[in-house]
Design an enzyme around this catalytic site. Sequence first.
Site, PDB file in Angstrom:
ATOM      1  N   LYS A 135      10.742  -7.238   4.125  1.00  0.00           N
ATOM      2  CA  LYS A 135      10.789  -8.107   5.299  1.00  0.00           C
ATOM      3  C   LYS A 135      12.038  -7.834   6.123  1.00  0.00           C
ATOM      4  O   LYS A 135      11.996  -7.821   7.359  1.00  0.00           O
ATOM      5  CB  LYS A 135      10.752  -9.573   4.860  1.00  0.00           C
ATOM      6  CG  LYS A 135      10.896 -10.554   6.030  1.00  0.00           C
ATOM      7  CD  LYS A 135      10.769 -11.994   5.582  1.00  0.00           C
ATOM      8  CE  LYS A 135      10.925 -12.934   6.797  1.00  0.00           C
ATOM      9  NZ  LYS A 135      10.712 -14.346   6.437  1.00  0.00           N
ATOM     10  N   HIS A 273     -29.471  15.985   0.549  1.00  0.00           N
ATOM     11  CA  HIS A 273     -29.401  14.921   1.556  1.00  0.00           C
ATOM     12  C   HIS A 273     -29.763  13.549   0.986  1.00  0.00           C
ATOM     13  O   HIS A 273     -30.616  12.829   1.516  1.00  0.00           O
ATOM     14  CB  HIS A 273     -30.277  15.245   2.754  1.00  0.00           C
ATOM     15  CG  HIS A 273     -29.904  16.520   3.445  1.00  0.00           C
ATOM     16  ND1 HIS A 273     -28.617  16.769   3.888  1.00  0.00           N
ATOM     17  CD2 HIS A 273     -30.624  17.623   3.752  1.00  0.00           C
ATOM     18  CE1 HIS A 273     -28.570  17.965   4.452  1.00  0.00           C
ATOM     19  NE2 HIS A 273     -29.766  18.511   4.380  1.00  0.00           N
TER      20      HIS A 273
END
Length: 513
Positions: A135, A273
């Site tokens: 922070k 596929h």
Amino acid sequence: MKRALISVSDKTGIVELAAGLLDAGWEIISTGGTQTALDNAGIKTIGIEDVTHFPEMMDGRVKTLHPLIHGGLLSRRDNAEHVKAMTAHHIQPIDLVVVNLYPFKETILKADVTTKDAIENIDIGGPSMLRSAAKNHEFVTVLVDPKDYVTVLAEIKNKGETTFATRQKLAAKVFRHTAAYDALIAGFMTDLVKEKEPEKLTLTYDLKQDLRYGENSHQEASFYSDALPINYSIAQARQLHGKALSYNNIKDADAAIRIAREFTEPTVVALKHMNPCGIGTAATIEKAYDFAYEADPVSIFGGIIVLNREVDFAIAQKMHQLFLEIIIAPSFAPAALELLSGKKNIRLMTLDFHDALATGLPEKVSVLGGLLVQGQDVIQEDPTAWKVATKRQPSQEELEALAFAWKAVKHVKSNAIVLAKQHQTVGIGAGQMNRVGSVKIAIDQAETAGKMDGAVLASDAYFPMGDSVEIAAQHGIKAIVQPGGSIRDQESIDMADKYDIAMVFTDIRHFRH
């Protein structure tokens, strides 16, 4: 004098970092095992108790949660009130934090882990220090990954301090790290209390691979693996040879191994596929390969093959004649690996099949603005419990073929139709907008290959009317398996009876979208 606080469970590179900081004129605060390790390396440190003037207690649960620590981390050096408070309370600034956390992940991955052990390995002070430092990254450098030690030490040696850009980047990494850590804890606790639909879904994944592109060359893509490894998964497969997997390779390979886990007998799956183009089972893996190849020798070109037994030289010779993207198996015989490795680009991968039948975690699918979560379609079905809805009963040979076809059809995109014999798919109709279209595609494929004689048919969902059954009958099908459940089931049953077809209802649907 600049101050660093070092408290790590992973000691990788920490002695070198601490020595470099001392050379740069820094003081080092340390705790517990880290302090012992640094002291043994001849590196002078300040104990945490010498800073807080408060003893470590409760088995180490309370040691850094103190204003003299967090005040030194959170104070803004450009804020007069903060500086005044620091002076009044004898708080010295801390300019660098090096922390990595208790090994919670490693603990819960142990086969014999207890809830008590897991809870004790939830770090509290570590994340608190990391978050405080992150922070306040405008003034504080924070390190959570040993890979970043060299960069930070180099900047300190060259410039006397780190750059803001570096501190900001490291702070972002810290918040990702603590978020992932908390996600694992949240998942563990959620499972512990058997919460099925938590109001918040906390997930975390680790970057496994940057991909060249996604489904198409203009799409960016990456591959992330589950933070808690799933043994039977493409993320845990080991690549022995070939170029890096692509986005489409990974999706296809995942689909292929999902099919392979349906079978315990020697089985070969050929996939293209996202749909199988051939599945074969037999007493030997070579014969299973022959069945899979013969099912569709055209579509297998450029496809993926999964074998649930070792690849021997004989099978390797057959596969070597084809262009294949990927071959996945539990192992490769040395001669087989040498032969197949002669092709530069083919990917050869090994996978642990021992956990193939484990259900694993629920699967997740992204949609725009959200995420769908569902259990995997791994229900164990008993063909002896299926119901024959027609006058004609299937023969034993037909029942075996129906059971095989039913395992296959659940992995074909809906609307899905599979024609099969006892050990081989012979026709597959996938992804059509109506079921009749899929039936026609599957029949055309089987007839072109001369494999219709004796084939059975599986449909992933019920027939909404009798037309599909009639088309199948006109092409010689004598046994059908489907879920049943349509309000017009009787129409399909009557059509089957008209053509003396045995139709079996499973009461289980297998849509795959």
